[in-house]
Design a protein around this motif. Structure first.
Motif, PDB file in Angstrom:
ATOM      1  N   LEU A   1      15.072 -17.052  37.274  1.00  0.00           N
ATOM      2  CA  LEU A   1      15.753 -16.193  36.228  1.00  0.00           C
ATOM      3  C   LEU A   1      15.818 -17.174  35.054  1.00  0.00           C
ATOM      4  N   ALA A   2      15.904 -18.408  34.966  1.00  0.00           N
ATOM      5  CA  ALA A   2      15.637 -19.132  33.783  1.00  0.00           C
ATOM      6  C   ALA A   2      14.443 -19.159  33.269  1.00  0.00           C
ATOM      7  N   ILE A   3      13.366 -19.178  33.863  1.00  0.00           N
ATOM      8  CA  ILE A   3      12.083 -18.944  33.402  1.00  0.00           C
ATOM      9  C   ILE A   3      12.021 -17.555  32.791  1.00  0.00           C
ATOM     10  N   ALA A   4      12.396 -16.325  33.211  1.00  0.00           N
ATOM     11  CA  ALA A   4      12.733 -15.315  32.510  1.00  0.00           C
ATOM     12  C   ALA A   4      13.362 -15.167  31.148  1.00  0.00           C
ATOM     13  N   VAL A   5      14.371 -15.847  31.263  1.00  0.00           N
ATOM     14  CA  VAL A   5      15.173 -15.687  30.045  1.00  0.00           C
ATOM     15  C   VAL A   5      14.565 -16.682  28.860  1.00  0.00           C
ATOM     16  N   GLY A   6      13.802 -17.936  29.248  1.00  0.00           N
ATOM     17  CA  GLY A   6      13.225 -18.430  28.533  1.00  0.00           C
ATOM     18  C   GLY A   6      11.957 -17.755  27.854  1.00  0.00           C
ATOM     19  N   LEU A   7      11.491 -17.186  28.620  1.00  0.00           N
ATOM     20  CA  LEU A   7      10.037 -16.272  28.263  1.00  0.00           C
ATOM     21  C   LEU A   7      10.613 -15.271  27.334  1.00  0.00           C
ATOM     22  N   THR A   8      11.761 -14.605  27.508  1.00  0.00           N
ATOM     23  CA  THR A   8      12.406 -13.505  26.705  1.00  0.00           C
ATOM     24  C   THR A   8      12.648 -14.075  25.183  1.00  0.00           C
ATOM     25  N   ASN A   9      13.394 -15.132  25.492  1.00  0.00           N
ATOM     26  CA  ASN A   9      13.581 -16.033  24.090  1.00  0.00           C
ATOM     27  C   ASN A   9      12.372 -16.311  23.067  1.00  0.00           C
ATOM     28  N   GLY A  10      11.257 -16.734  23.903  1.00  0.00           N
ATOM     29  CA  GLY A  10      10.035 -16.878  23.373  1.00  0.00           C
ATOM     30  C   GLY A  10       9.127 -15.778  22.845  1.00  0.00           C
ATOM     31  N   ILE A  11       9.443 -14.633  23.446  1.00  0.00           N
ATOM     32  CA  ILE A  11       8.793 -13.378  23.177  1.00  0.00           C
ATOM     33  C   ILE A  11       9.433 -13.121  21.643  1.00  0.00           C
ATOM     34  N   LEU A  12      10.872 -12.957  21.685  1.00  0.00           N
ATOM     35  CA  LEU A  12      11.311 -12.332  20.602  1.00  0.00           C
ATOM     36  C   LEU A  12      11.266 -13.216  19.548  1.00  0.00           C
ATOM     37  N   VAL A  13      11.324 -14.425  19.720  1.00  0.00           N
ATOM     38  CA  VAL A  13      11.149 -15.204  18.626  1.00  0.00           C
ATOM     39  C   VAL A  13       9.905 -15.762  18.063  1.00  0.00           C
ATOM     40  N   ALA A  14       9.036 -16.218  18.788  1.00  0.00           N
ATOM     41  CA  ALA A  14       7.543 -16.420  18.508  1.00  0.00           C
ATOM     42  C   ALA A  14       6.774 -15.547  18.111  1.00  0.00           C
ATOM     43  N   TYR A  15       6.757 -14.571  19.266  1.00  0.00           N
ATOM     44  CA  TYR A  15       5.985 -13.344  19.012  1.00  0.00           C
ATOM     45  C   TYR A  15       6.181 -12.010  18.127  1.00  0.00           C
ATOM     46  N   LEU A  16       7.352 -11.845  18.404  1.00  0.00           N
ATOM     47  CA  LEU A  16       8.031 -10.897  17.558  1.00  0.00           C
ATOM     48  C   LEU A  16       8.806 -11.212  16.170  1.00  0.00           C
ATOM     49  N   ARG A  17       8.764 -12.607  16.102  1.00  0.00           N
ATOM     50  CA  ARG A  17       9.331 -13.554  14.788  1.00  0.00           C
ATOM     51  C   ARG A  17      10.613 -13.004  14.526  1.00  0.00           C
TER      52      ARG A  17
ATOM     53  N   PHE B   1      11.258 -22.749  24.762  1.00  0.00           N
ATOM     54  CA  PHE B   1      12.307 -22.100  25.219  1.00  0.00           C
ATOM     55  C   PHE B   1      12.533 -22.203  26.868  1.00  0.00           C
ATOM     56  N   ILE B   2      11.459 -21.762  27.648  1.00  0.00           N
ATOM     57  CA  ILE B   2      11.288 -21.981  29.069  1.00  0.00           C
ATOM     58  C   ILE B   2      11.954 -23.394  29.470  1.00  0.00           C
ATOM     59  N   VAL B   3      11.671 -24.404  28.771  1.00  0.00           N
ATOM     60  CA  VAL B   3      11.986 -25.811  29.111  1.00  0.00           C
ATOM     61  C   VAL B   3      13.506 -25.751  29.070  1.00  0.00           C
ATOM     62  N   VAL B   4      14.190 -25.212  27.777  1.00  0.00           N
ATOM     63  CA  VAL B   4      15.598 -25.126  27.561  1.00  0.00           C
ATOM     64  C   VAL B   4      16.288 -24.524  28.738  1.00  0.00           C
ATOM     65  N   ALA B   5      15.716 -23.359  29.058  1.00  0.00           N
ATOM     66  CA  ALA B   5      16.481 -22.451  29.877  1.00  0.00           C
ATOM     67  C   ALA B   5      16.447 -23.245  31.455  1.00  0.00           C
ATOM     68  N   LEU B   6      15.350 -23.867  31.598  1.00  0.00           N
ATOM     69  CA  LEU B   6      15.364 -24.383  32.948  1.00  0.00           C
ATOM     70  C   LEU B   6      16.115 -25.614  32.894  1.00  0.00           C
ATOM     71  N   SER B   7      16.310 -26.409  31.678  1.00  0.00           N
ATOM     72  CA  SER B   7      17.207 -27.660  31.731  1.00  0.00           C
ATOM     73  C   SER B   7      18.664 -27.237  32.003  1.00  0.00           C
ATOM     74  N   ALA B   8      19.006 -26.142  31.310  1.00  0.00           N
ATOM     75  CA  ALA B   8      20.298 -25.564  31.433  1.00  0.00           C
ATOM     76  C   ALA B   8      20.507 -25.105  32.590  1.00  0.00           C
ATOM     77  N   THR B   9      19.626 -24.285  33.407  1.00  0.00           N
ATOM     78  CA  THR B   9      20.095 -24.008  35.044  1.00  0.00           C
ATOM     79  C   THR B   9      20.251 -25.345  35.776  1.00  0.00           C
ATOM     80  N   VAL B  10      19.330 -26.318  35.446  1.00  0.00           N
ATOM     81  CA  VAL B  10      19.577 -27.571  36.638  1.00  0.00           C
ATOM     82  C   VAL B  10      20.877 -27.991  36.194  1.00  0.00           C
ATOM     83  N   ALA B  11      21.376 -28.346  34.963  1.00  0.00           N
ATOM     84  CA  ALA B  11      22.527 -28.563  34.575  1.00  0.00           C
ATOM     85  C   ALA B  11      23.675 -27.948  35.158  1.00  0.00           C
TER      86      ALA B  11
END
Length: 347
Positions: free
Chosen positions: A131-147, A246-256
């Motif tokens: 789920l964390a990977i999916a959230v990070g990927l969503t953030n990445g798409i919205l920010v990096a790809y859709l600007r 963004f994926i790294v952040v989401a994974l880190s948050a989930t581990v925490a």
């Protein structure tokens, strides 16, 4: 996954241009007090750290200056180290992730709910990480790809994640149904009397530190942060790199989040919210030490430990939670201003 689009020097044009008329290294070295200023800029936080230890140690030596208190500071700081280190990756590239706290709460809650409904705890953890990977990927798409603005997008996603967490938990605390194996993740002390969380934080900090400091991907990430357009023209896949962040952040948050629920033996609604500002404070403080004006993992770890020491010292001195929060907020403001000052001096 390749992070370059063509064979070219990824750092071409990635550095900030020198300010016209700025002194050369040789000339700067002859400035009165220039060496002292550089030393204070680079090691000022370490000096402040030592002063804080000395003050609290003098006021409460029988409590503060003990091995048990040291272990307590390190253990309490461990989840925040994980969060701040993950956050450092996106900050390096000039992005923000305000969904960090909400993801911490959601990641831990998902693992807990699945486990209490009969799912084997290892599988529950895997689902939370996916789920964390999916959230990070969503953030990445919205920010990096859709600007979209990383500040606005991740702030908006914070509300979404909080809503999902409340749906998962019905807005209630969960304190029963935990498997012993899950509780052991953060409640055991395998070596030197230190909690497992400390070793998890140390391993993740080492991995991210090596990623940013010793690999091509890390060098590319710094190039993106210095000048995204120059990095793109140099052939870097800047959007993929930012998405990875963004994926790294989401994974880190989930581990925490998993460690926090394991340590507490329970899950409470929005339990990660209180970690958002301290995570940023730790990272910004870290950008003012070792490599002034540049986010780095070693500095982040020192920044978090500094915050943990201040918080512990104030608690030992019987200051209220309100005072602790005020001090932490003031430290964050000071860290941001110092970071910006260091960046201007580097230009």
């Amino acid at each position: 996954m390749s992070v370059t689009e063509e064979h070219s020097d990824p750092t071409v044009g990635a550095r900030q241009p020198a300010v016209a008329g700025a002194p050369t290294s040789a000339r700067a070295g002859h400035r009165p007090g220039h060496g002292l200023q550089r030393a204070l800029t680079r090691y000022g936080l370490l000096v402040a750290f030592l002063i804080v230890i000395a003050v609290f140690g003098a006021l409460k030596p029988s409590i503060f200056l003990t091995v048990e208190n040291l272990k307590s500071v390190i253990t309490i700081a461990a989840p925040l180290v994980i969060l701040s280190v993950g956050l450092t990756v996106v900050l390096v590239m000039g992005d923000f992730d305000l969904s960090l706290g909400a993801m911490t709460g959601l990641g831990g809650a998902v693992a807990v709910v699945l486990m209490t409904e009969g799912t084997y705890f290892v599988f529950a953890i895997v689902v939370a990480l996916l789920l964390a990977i999916a959230v990070g990927l969503t953030n990445g798409i919205l920010v990096a790809y859709l600007r979209g603005s990383s500040f606005i997008i991740t702030l908006a996603l914070t509300n979404v994640l909080i809503g999902v967490e409340l749906l998962f938990t019905d807005g209630k605390s969960i304190t029963t149904g935990f498997e012993r194996g899950y509780l052991n993740i953060a409640q055991t002390t395998p070596l030197f009397g230190l909690n497992t969380q400390v070793y998890v934080a140390a391993v993740l900090a080492l991995i991210v530190g090596l990623l940013l400091g010793k690999t091509e991907i890390g060098r590319y990430m710094y190039a993106v942060g210095n000048s995204p357009e120059a990095a793109r023209l140099a052939g870097l896949r800047t959007r993929q790199l930012r998405t990875i962040g963004f994926i790294v952040v989401a994974l880190s948050a989930t581990v925490a989040g998993i460690l926090l629920t394991s340590q507490a033996g329970g899950s409470t609604p929005q339990q990660g919210a209180s970690y958002l500002l301290p995570a940023f404070a730790g990272a910004f403080l870290g950008s003012a030490v070792f490599k002034p004006g540049q986010f780095n993992v070693a500095g982040t770890v020192v920044g978090v430990l500094f915050l943990g020491t201040v918080q512990t010292g104030l608690t030992i001195m019987d200051f209220s939670t309100a005072v602790v929060n005020i001090v932490q907020g003031a430290i964050l403001v000071a860290a941001i201003l110092l970071s910006q000052f260091d960046r201007r001096n580097r230009r």
